[in-house]
Scaffold this motif. Structure first.
Motif, mmCIF file in Angstrom:
data_model
loop_
_atom_site.group_PDB
_atom_site.id
_atom_site.type_symbol
_atom_site.label_atom_id
_atom_site.label_comp_id
_atom_site.label_asym_id
_atom_site.label_seq_id
_atom_site.Cartn_x
_atom_site.Cartn_y
_atom_site.Cartn_z
ATOM 1 N N GLN A 150 -2.601 -4.453 -2.154
ATOM 2 C CA GLN A 150 -3.104 -4.521 0.532
ATOM 3 C C GLN A 150 -3.578 -2.772 -0.207
ATOM 4 O O GLN A 150 -2.663 -2.215 -0.200
ATOM 5 C CB GLN A 150 -2.846 -4.518 0.985
ATOM 6 N N SER A 151 -4.660 -2.681 -0.171
ATOM 7 C CA SER A 151 -4.858 -0.965 -0.327
ATOM 8 C C SER A 151 -4.313 -0.145 -1.274
ATOM 9 O O SER A 151 -4.808 -1.042 -2.814
ATOM 10 C CB SER A 151 -3.955 -0.497 0.877
ATOM 11 N N HIS A 157 -7.441 -1.762 8.396
ATOM 12 C CA HIS A 157 -6.533 -1.403 7.822
ATOM 13 C C HIS A 157 -5.764 -2.650 7.353
ATOM 14 O O HIS A 157 -5.014 -3.160 5.991
ATOM 15 C CB HIS A 157 -6.238 -0.214 7.645
ATOM 16 N N ASP A 158 -4.794 -2.455 7.893
ATOM 17 C CA ASP A 158 -2.940 -3.482 8.188
ATOM 18 C C ASP A 158 -3.066 -4.881 8.893
ATOM 19 O O ASP A 158 -2.069 -5.759 7.820
ATOM 20 C CB ASP A 158 -2.378 -2.348 8.814
ATOM 21 N N ASP A 169 -9.725 3.191 7.217
ATOM 22 C CA ASP A 169 -8.789 4.237 5.978
ATOM 23 C C ASP A 169 -9.430 4.232 4.916
ATOM 24 O O ASP A 169 -9.920 4.632 4.410
ATOM 25 C CB ASP A 169 -7.445 3.417 6.330
ATOM 26 N N ILE A 170 -9.694 2.867 4.933
ATOM 27 C CA ILE A 170 -11.105 2.160 3.567
ATOM 28 C C ILE A 170 -12.359 1.805 4.228
ATOM 29 O O ILE A 170 -11.913 0.627 4.351
ATOM 30 C CB ILE A 170 -10.138 1.565 2.331
ATOM 31 N N GLY A 192 0.593 -1.435 0.075
ATOM 32 C CA GLY A 192 0.333 -0.597 0.006
ATOM 33 C C GLY A 192 0.668 0.984 0.073
ATOM 34 O O GLY A 192 2.555 1.114 -0.070
ATOM 35 N N ASP A 242 -12.340 -1.500 9.335
ATOM 36 C CA ASP A 242 -11.097 -1.280 8.989
ATOM 37 C C ASP A 242 -11.648 0.870 8.536
ATOM 38 O O ASP A 242 -12.676 1.213 7.844
ATOM 39 C CB ASP A 242 -11.523 -1.035 7.344
ATOM 40 N N ALA A 268 -8.794 -5.353 1.160
ATOM 41 C CA ALA A 268 -9.020 -3.700 1.749
ATOM 42 C C ALA A 268 -8.736 -3.032 0.369
ATOM 43 O O ALA A 268 -8.102 -1.374 0.216
ATOM 44 C CB ALA A 268 -8.200 -2.738 2.815
ATOM 45 N N HIS A 321 -12.211 -7.631 3.469
ATOM 46 C CA HIS A 321 -12.082 -6.404 4.117
ATOM 47 C C HIS A 321 -12.598 -6.519 5.199
ATOM 48 O O HIS A 321 -13.683 -7.969 6.040
ATOM 49 C CB HIS A 321 -13.154 -5.035 2.592
ATOM 50 N N TYR A 329 -12.275 9.204 2.863
ATOM 51 C CA TYR A 329 -10.965 9.238 3.263
ATOM 52 C C TYR A 329 -10.213 9.773 4.369
ATOM 53 O O TYR A 329 -10.416 11.010 4.000
ATOM 54 C CB TYR A 329 -9.552 8.617 2.514
#
Length: 386
Positions: free
Chosen positions: A197-198, A365-366, A301-302, A123, A299, A227, A295, A239
């Motif tokens: 990812q991302s 997210h991670d 972030d997204i 990401g 999350d 994600a 997902h 975001y």
């Protein structure tokens, strides 16, 4: 009252100034890619052991691109394969190598017809060694710890890879890595998984579409997207940096203004269009494919609704007559598997492919990248190719 008015005016003025900066390509690139944030805390990427790896479990090397750039990369050995050849591996010099083909680790994969490869596309921000990426590599190979190798790299402008990131540039980077894996690494496409990812999900989809639309088509064993996001315009509407600092989300209440500002977005990263084009290309050519979207509901972030939308676009691309939202919801309710605290799985199959959506209750997210759901997703895809 006077001071509060001044404070409010200052905040509005600063936000307007920030919006002006965001319309410039260079500043926008820093916000979208965050490539100057290394997040490796002064550790040397050429000493992978400082990030928890065994001696020479990782080989740092470089991959050239078509436009003359050079990408910093890691080849990561699966742990059981490392154990089998530990004495030979530890006797070799460690660190960055100019000719990766001369290394014992490279030849372990090059001359094994059953070896598998996950090409990892990370990401925004950081490098190959940042954050939860190291646990992610271990999760990717855990399903077959003597067979699944991982190849990860830093895009141009990230880490030790020179250049400036852009959508076209990152796609060229990913194409170069796939070309290297096939032509130099000796992996057939059917033994490769593209993992993103991302931001990496957009890169993964772009490179998957690129190869699937070649003549003849080149299709990987599968793609795993963790994600993902619909496109940059949709992403910035919700975001928040670090989950707290909004970018354009305050303006999403004003559609005309938001749509106007969206025209200044330079790198679109339209994953919804690319996922549909990828599926359509494979359905038309009859090539087998597997798409897994993952997902977490928490999350920040997204938001996970991006995966819902992408899944809808992918499923719609498999059929001649497009279905509407109500029909899609009905179909989803019939085929959805509810797993309680583990979330849910939805799967769509055609004669040629599988499109799977996994939504977990937790994972952020991670953190999700190191969880068993990642290992299982890899195992499913490689098992389907036997």
């Amino acid at each position: 009252m006077k001071y509060s008015s001044l404070t409010a005016a200052s905040i509005i003025g600063f936000y307007a100034f920030l919006l002006g900066l965001l319309t410039t390509q260079s500043f926008q690139a820093h916000v979208v890619y965050l490539h100057k944030l290394q997040m490796t805390w002064s550790k040397d990427l050429n000493i992978p052991e400082s990030f928890g790896f065994l001696r020479n479990q990782v080989t740092p090397f470089s991959i050239p691109t078509r436009d003359g750039n050079t990408l910093y990369a890691w080849h990561i050995l699966p742990i059981e394969l490392y154990r089998q050849h530990e004495s030979t591996l530890i006797d070799e010099p460690s660190g960055f190598v100019g000719d990766v083909t001369s290394r014992f680790a490279f030849n372990l994969s090059r001359h094994d017809p059953d070896a598998r490869l996950v090409i990892h596309m990370h990401g925004a921000a950081g490098t190959v060694a940042s954050g939860y990426r190291v646990p992610n590599y271990l999760a990717l190979s855990a399903g077959q710890p003597s067979k699944i190798h991982v190849l990860t790299f830093d895009y141009r402008g990230f880490g030790h890879s020179p250049g400036t990131p852009s959508e076209s540039g990152l796609v060229l980077d990913a194409i170069a890595v796939v070309d290297w894996a096939i032509k130099i690494g000796g992996f057939s496409p059917s033994r490769i998984i593209s993992f993103g990812q991302s931001l990496g999900t957009a890169v993964s989809l772009a490179v998957s579409e690129h190869f699937a639309t070649q003549s003849p088509p080149v299709v990987f064993a599968g793609s795993i997207l963790v994600a993902p996001f619909v496109d940059v315009a949709s992403l910035v509407a919700t975001y928040r940096l670090a989950g707290t600092i909004p970018i354009l989300s305050p303006l999403s209440r004003f559609p005309l203004l938001f749509n106007y500002l969206s025209t200044f977005i330079h790198d679109k990263w339209s994953s919804k269009d690319r996922i549909a084009a990828y599926v359509q290309a494979n359905e038309a050519s009859g090539e087998r494919y597997w798409l897994t979207l993952i997902h977490a509901e928490d999350d920040y972030d997204i938001p996970w609704h991006h995966t819902e939308t992408l899944f809808w676009h992918a499923v719609n691309a498999t059929i001649i007559k497009r279905i509407n939202d109500d029909q899609f919801v009905d179909a989803k309710n019939v085929s959805n598997k509810h797993l309680g605290a583990a979330g849910s799985i939805m799967e769509s199959r055609t004669k040629n492919g599988v499109i799977m959506k996994e939504v977990l209750k937790t994972g952020l997210h991670d953190v999700i990248m190191g969880n068993p759901v990642i290992t299982l997703a890899v195992m499913r895809i490689f098992e389907s190719t036997k």
